[in-house]
Design an enzyme around this catalytic site. Structure first.
Site, mmCIF file in Angstrom:
data_model
loop_
_atom_site.group_PDB
_atom_site.id
_atom_site.type_symbol
_atom_site.label_atom_id
_atom_site.label_comp_id
_atom_site.label_asym_id
_atom_site.label_seq_id
_atom_site.Cartn_x
_atom_site.Cartn_y
_atom_site.Cartn_z
ATOM 1 N N GLU A 158 2.346 6.381 -6.991
ATOM 2 C CA GLU A 158 1.285 7.219 -7.560
ATOM 3 C C GLU A 158 1.598 8.702 -7.367
ATOM 4 O OE1 GLU A 158 -2.533 5.975 -5.970
ATOM 5 O OE2 GLU A 158 -1.987 3.876 -6.234
ATOM 6 N N TYR A 186 0.816 -1.199 0.000
ATOM 7 C CA TYR A 186 0.000 0.000 0.000
ATOM 8 C C TYR A 186 0.866 1.273 0.000
ATOM 9 C CZ TYR A 186 -4.564 2.206 0.668
ATOM 10 O OH TYR A 186 -5.707 2.909 0.511
#
Lengths: 280, 243
Positions: B173, B166
């Site tokens: 990102e 995660y």
């Protein structure tokens, strides 16, 4: 007269919070809440949820003790609803904001647009008209809050005021920014005719919305919290009750549609759609 | 932040599941099994593609180009999952699933695809690999759950790998969006300025910055939610295993 004993337990922990003896059988939940408030001053009546079952529905303030399914020692469960704020306060704040914010953009207060435009006025007459309509709309809402609406709940959770104000103030500022922008383009598709028709639609829906609010108000006697089904009256604007049960929203949507047409501002159409989606 | 789109599916399958059959019917189950198998296969293709490209090229730079098409296809295909929730054959929240899938699709199309210059950035590899491993585990988890035959290893992996994947994905990102900023500003990509007929404006550059900022409140919430789920799911199994 047999007196009741009332014990109030915390709905989550089941701790005994309060014990009231010699409670009158015809005491209401509202009165019990006041008594509970005396022993726990931080929990004013509006933030108390008193129920028969820890996971059950809240009892109403008007419920009478002896008519409830309890023995002479009644056990109630308490839940804290959190800090509360009155509906009237919330409405006044959430409607007052847009009224003032729009005017700030209309008068082109500094730091919004480029400095050379500070305190200038738009050369398009539709911008002045839009300002009048927008201001009228929110003034109407403020006056209705003070003089027309009858609320069934006195309060709502405090965090709602932040949520609601962000929404109302945000959209008002955002649309005011575009309409009063120095580079604003007035309606081009049908020009002046479009603005006139839009104004008629807007005013028609404002009157309609007001008529519905009055009709709904008259359904509820002052100081009461009754809910009745509305029917059309002699006022033609109320004939819409034949089609829709909450036509105040219909008229509201119509007003914003008129306003969109008047200003030819895409944002307003988008906001209205979001607004309706949220309300529904 | 969609790095491992773990979702909030309540698929805590065990032999003590309650008897109320609110799940999908036989046809829906068959469809979902096929869907999840296809997705698992798809992301395996992407994984294999990445490894092969690395071995052929000898470096891990610019691997995006070798898996660009399957990535777009299978990530976009995940939009179906929103439909599954809406129709009710999957017991997840439409809003939450929608949010997760759309943020992935946004990154795939509106950032990586649209801003060609970022495609050779290493940050792209970072989030693509995080997504790939996560999705392979996630879709196999769903497949086995639907078939009522979930190996503990898969369940463990789903609720453990995210601890690393995660943050890894989120980093990739954010770095990618950040890399795209100067090009978006220069070209005015997806932006609309005044004056125009509809009196509307949109600055994609500012929008991207706001998106990056939104990770700050959102990522911890989702991460800690997954940690809580992990405690619940893995602790329960351990209890059961000691009986």
């Amino acid at each position: 007269m047999k007196h009741y004993e009332v014990e109030i337990l915390d709905a989550k922990t089941k701790d005994k919070l309060c014990f009231l003896d010699k409670v009158e059988p015809n005491a209401t939940i509202g009165e019990i809440k006041s008594m509970f408030h005396k022993s726990h001053p931080q929990w004013y009546a509006a933030r108390q949820s008193i129920r028969l079952d820890p996971k059950g529905k809240s009892l109403k303030d008007e419920d009478v003790l002896q008519h409830l399914p309890v023995g002479t020692t009644a056990t109630f469960y308490f839940r804290d609803l959190g800090a509360q704020i009155s509906w009237v306060t919330v409405f006044l704040t959430e409607y007052g904001g847009p009224l003032l914010l729009y005017l700030m953009f209309y008068f082109r207060v500094p730091f919004i647009y480029a400095p050379k435009y500070d305190f200038t006025t738009s050369k398009h007459w539709v911008v002045h008209l839009a300002c009048m309509c927008h201001s009228f709309h929110y003034l109407k809402r403020l006056l209705e809050t003070l003089f027309v609406h009858r609320f069934s709940h006195g309060t709502m959770p405090l965090r709602n005021i932040f949520k609601n104000c962000t929404y109302y103030w945000g959209f008002a500022a955002w649309m005011a920014y575009y309409i009063n922008h120095p580079l604003y383009t007035p309606p081009t598709i049908y020009g002046e005719q479009q603005v006139r028709i839009a104004l008629i639609i807007f005013l028609f829906c404002q009157v309609g919305n007001f008529s519905i609010h009055i009709a709904l108000r008259n359904l509820r006697p002052p100081g009461s919290k009754t809910r009745k089904i509305p029917y059309p009256t002699k006022n033609p604007f109320t004939w819409i009750f034949l089609l829709v049960s909450c036509p105040n929203y219909t008229y509201e949507l119509g007003s914003w549609f008129g306003f969109t047409l008047m200003t030819q501002c895409l944002l307003i159409a988008t906001c209205s759609v979001c607004d309706i989606t949220v309300c529904v | 932040m969609s790095a491992p789109a773990m979702g909030t599916t309540k698929t805590a399958h065990s032999d003590v599941a309650p008897k109320k059959k609110r799940g999908p019917g036989a046809l829906a189950t068959a469809y979902l099994v096929i869907y999840n198998v296809v997705m698992t296969a798809g992301w395996l293709v992407i994984a294999v593609g990445l490894v092969r490209a690395y071995l052929v090229r000898g470096s891990y730079h610019g691997l995006y180009f070798s898996i660009e098409k399957p990535l777009k296809f299978f990530q976009t295909g995940a939009l179906l999952e929103i439909l599954h929730c809406a129709v009710g054959i999957v017991p997840s929240s439409v809003v939450l699933t929608g949010f997760q899938v759309l943020s992935r699709v946004f990154l795939t199309w509106a950032v990586t695809h649209s801003v060609r210059e970022v495609q050779s950035e290493d940050s792209v590899l970072l989030f693509v690999s995080a997504w790939t491993i996560t999705e392979i585990i996630r879709y196999s988890f769903y497949t086995f759950s639907l078939l009522n035959h979930l190996p503990y290893l898969i369940k463990w992996a789903r609720y453990t790998f995210f601890l690393v994947l995660y943050p890894m994905g989120v980093t990739g990102e954010l770095l990618t969006i950040y890399a795209a900023l100067p090009y978006v500003q220069k070209t005015g990509l997806y932006s609309v300025t005044l004056p125009n007929k509809y009196n509307f404006s949109f600055d994609y550059y500012t929008f991207l910055i706001l998106t990056m900022v939104s990770y700050i409140p959102l990522f911890p919430q989702l991460y800690f939610h997954m940690m809580r789920q992990r405690k619940k799911v893995l602790a329960h199994v351990e209890e059961y295993k000691t009986e």
